[in-house]
Design a protein around this motif. Structure first.
Motif, PDB file in Angstrom:
ATOM      1  N   ILE A   1       0.836  -1.203   0.000  1.00  0.00           N
ATOM      2  CA  ILE A   1       0.000   0.000   0.000  1.00  0.00           C
ATOM      3  C   ILE A   1       0.869   1.251   0.000  1.00  0.00           C
ATOM      4  CG2 ILE A   1      -1.670   1.332   1.339  1.00  0.00           C
ATOM      5  CD1 ILE A   1      -2.871  -1.267   2.322  1.00  0.00           C
TER       6      ILE A   1
ATOM      7  N   PHE B   1       2.595   1.640  -3.487  1.00  0.00           N
ATOM      8  CA  PHE B   1       1.630   2.072  -4.509  1.00  0.00           C
ATOM      9  C   PHE B   1       1.267   3.541  -4.304  1.00  0.00           C
ATOM     10  CE2 PHE B   1      -2.639   2.691  -6.165  1.00  0.00           C
ATOM     11  CZ  PHE B   1      -2.555   2.105  -7.411  1.00  0.00           C
ATOM     12  N   SER B   2       1.035   3.941  -3.068  1.00  0.00           N
ATOM     13  CA  SER B   2       0.628   5.323  -2.783  1.00  0.00           C
ATOM     14  C   SER B   2       1.738   6.303  -3.128  1.00  0.00           C
ATOM     15  CB  SER B   2       0.231   5.466  -1.311  1.00  0.00           C
ATOM     16  OG  SER B   2      -0.817   4.573  -0.980  1.00  0.00           O
TER      17      SER B   2
ATOM     18  N   TYR C   1      -7.972   3.145  -5.420  1.00  0.00           N
ATOM     19  CA  TYR C   1      -8.170   1.857  -4.746  1.00  0.00           C
ATOM     20  C   TYR C   1      -8.453   0.744  -5.752  1.00  0.00           C
ATOM     21  CZ  TYR C   1     -13.276   2.112  -5.197  1.00  0.00           C
ATOM     22  OH  TYR C   1     -14.561   2.157  -5.681  1.00  0.00           O
TER      23      TYR C   1
ATOM     24  N   TYR D   1      -5.147  -0.106  -7.268  1.00  0.00           N
ATOM     25  CA  TYR D   1      -4.345  -0.904  -6.321  1.00  0.00           C
ATOM     26  C   TYR D   1      -4.813  -2.354  -6.305  1.00  0.00           C
ATOM     27  CZ  TYR D   1      -2.725  -2.976  -1.993  1.00  0.00           C
ATOM     28  OH  TYR D   1      -2.176  -3.837  -1.084  1.00  0.00           O
TER      29      TYR D   1
ATOM     30  N   TRP E   1      -3.659  -4.100  -9.352  1.00  0.00           N
ATOM     31  CA  TRP E   1      -2.205  -4.344  -9.306  1.00  0.00           C
ATOM     32  C   TRP E   1      -1.867  -5.490  -8.361  1.00  0.00           C
ATOM     33  CZ3 TRP E   1       1.294  -2.642  -5.154  1.00  0.00           C
ATOM     34  CH2 TRP E   1       2.640  -2.892  -5.461  1.00  0.00           C
TER      35      TRP E   1
ATOM     36  N   GLN F   1       7.310   0.063  -8.847  1.00  0.00           N
ATOM     37  CA  GLN F   1       6.502  -0.671  -7.873  1.00  0.00           C
ATOM     38  C   GLN F   1       6.968  -2.109  -7.726  1.00  0.00           C
ATOM     39  OE1 GLN F   1       2.284   1.731  -8.671  1.00  0.00           O
ATOM     40  NE2 GLN F   1       2.584  -0.320  -9.444  1.00  0.00           N
TER      41      GLN F   1
END
Length: 318
Positions: free
Chosen positions: A21, A24-25, A62, A65, A68, A283
Motif C-alpha cells: 500500500i 503504490f501510494s 483503490y 491498487y 495491481w 513498484q
C-alpha cells in the motif's frame, strides 16, 4: 516450531500488504503522467485519454491498487511503460547481476571481518585492536559513493589494474566478468565488513568474559580451541542479524554502487525507472526488495535456533 512458522508467515503477509500500500501510494503521488511519458509531449488529449482508459489510469486509486495487487498474487507484475515488457521478466533479467555482486561483496566482507573481529577481541588494548577499531569506524563512516569513486580513480585510472565500469555475464567471459565486479564488490563489501568487525568484536568480548570460557581455559584447552570452538559460535548471533539485513539490502540492489559502476542490476533498474516515470517497474522492483528483506528476516530467526539451541522457536518464548 510449526506454530512459530505459521505466526511468522502470517506476519510476513501482513507486513508485505502494508508495504505494498505504501509503495503504490508513494509512486502514484510522484509528479508525472505515464500516458504522456509513453506518447510524448506532442500527443493529443484524445489519444492521452484513450491510453489512460486502456491502462486503467482513470479508475480510482483503490481500484488500481486492487488490480495491481491481484495481478501480483497471480505472478503478474504488470508491463513496463517504456517498452511494454513484463515487469517480472525485467526483474528476473536484472536479478542475476545483483546476486553476483551480492555474493562477491558478502565474501569480501566475511574474509576481512571475521579475522579482524576475532583478533581485535582476543588482543584487546593492543595495536591490532586499535587498528581493527579504526578500520571499523572508518569503513562505516565513508560513504559508498565516495569509496566507489576513490577505487575507480586509484585502481582503474591511476594503476589500471581493473576496468572502471561495465558488466559482462560470467558465462560470456568469466575472467573479465570477475574483474569488472571486483571494484563494486569492494565498495559494498568494505562497509559491511566494518559493521561486522565492530559487531563481532563487541560480541566476542562479552562471550570471552563468560564463566564457561574461563572453565575451558582452566581445563587446559588451547586458546585456538576456546576461541573457535566455544566463543565464536556463541558470538555469531548478533553478527548474523547484521549480515542478514545487509544481505537483504544487497539483494534489493545496491542502488548507488550499481549506478556509479554502471552495473545493470536491480538498483540501477530502479534509478532508471524513476527517471523515466516507469511506475510499474518501480513498484515491482521496490516490492521485490521488501520481499527480500522480510524473507531474510524469517530465515535469520530460524538460523538463531541452529546457532544456539537454547533459543526455542515457540512464538517468542525462549
Amino acid at each position: 516450531m510449526a506454530r512459530f512458522l505459521i505466526r511468522r508467515l502470517g506476519l510476513m503477509v501482513v507486513i508485505l500488504f502494508i508495504v505494498s500500500i505504501i509503495i503504490f501510494s508513494l509512486v502514484h503521488l510522484t509528479p508525472g503522467d505515464p500516458a504522456r511519458m509513453m506518447l510524448g509531449q506532442e500527443a493529443t488529449e484524445e489519444s492521452l485519454n484513450a491510453l489512460r482508459e486502456k491502462m486503467g489510469l482513470n479508475e480510482p486509486l483503490y481500484v488500481q491498487y486492487l488490480t495491481w495487487i491481484g495481478g501480483i498474487i497471480q505472478g503478474d507484475f504488470g508491463n513496463s511503460l517504456k517498452d511494454n515488457t513484463p515487469v517480472l521478466t525485467v526483474l528476473l533479467q536484472k536479478l542475476p547481476v545483483t546476486i553476483q555482486l551480492t555474493i562477491m561483496s558478502f565474501a569480501i566482507a566475511l574474509i576481512i571481518a571475521i579475522p579482524a573481529g576475532i583478533i581485535s577481541a582476543t588482543r584487546k588494548g593492543t595495536f591490532w585492536d586499535y587498528f581493527g577499531t579504526t578500520f571499523a569506524l572508518s569503513g562505516v563512516s565513508i560513504p559508498p559513493f565516495f569509496l566507489g569513486i576513490l577505487l575507480i580513480f586509484i585502481f582503474a585510472i591511476s594503476l589500471g589494474w581493473f576496468p572502471p565500469s561495465g558488466y559482462i555475464e560470467p558465462w560470456v567471459d568469466f575472467k573479465k566478468s570477475m574483474l569488472l565486479m571486483v571494484l563494486p564488490a569492494v565498495a559494498v563489501g568494505v562497509r559491511l565488513s566494518a559493521e561486522i568487525t565492530r559487531m563481532l568484536r563487541s560480541s566476542m568480548l562479552e562471550v570471552l568474559g563468560a564463566d564457561y570460557i574461563r572453565t575451558a581455559y582452566s581445563k587446559g584447552v588451547l586458546e585456538k580451541g576456546v576461541v573457535i570452538g566455544h566463543a565464536l559460535k556463541n558470538a555469531l548471533i548478533p553478527v548474523v542479524t547484521v549480515s542478514g539485513l545487509q544481505l537483504a539490502t544487497f539483494l534489493g540492489g545496491a542502488v548507488i554502487t550499481e549506478t556509479i559502476f554502471a552495473v545493470p542490476g536491480l538498483g540501477r533498474l530502479v534509478v532508471d525507472a524513476i527517471l523515466t516515470r516507469d511506475f510499474p517497474v518501480v513498484q515491482g522492483a521496490v516490492l521485490f526488495m521488501a520481499i527480500a528483506v522480510v524473507v531474510t528476516n524469517f530465515l535469520i530467526d530460524i538460523l538463531y535456533s541452529i546457532l544456539d539451541p537454547r533459543i526455542k522457536l515457540t512464538g517468542g518464548q525462549s
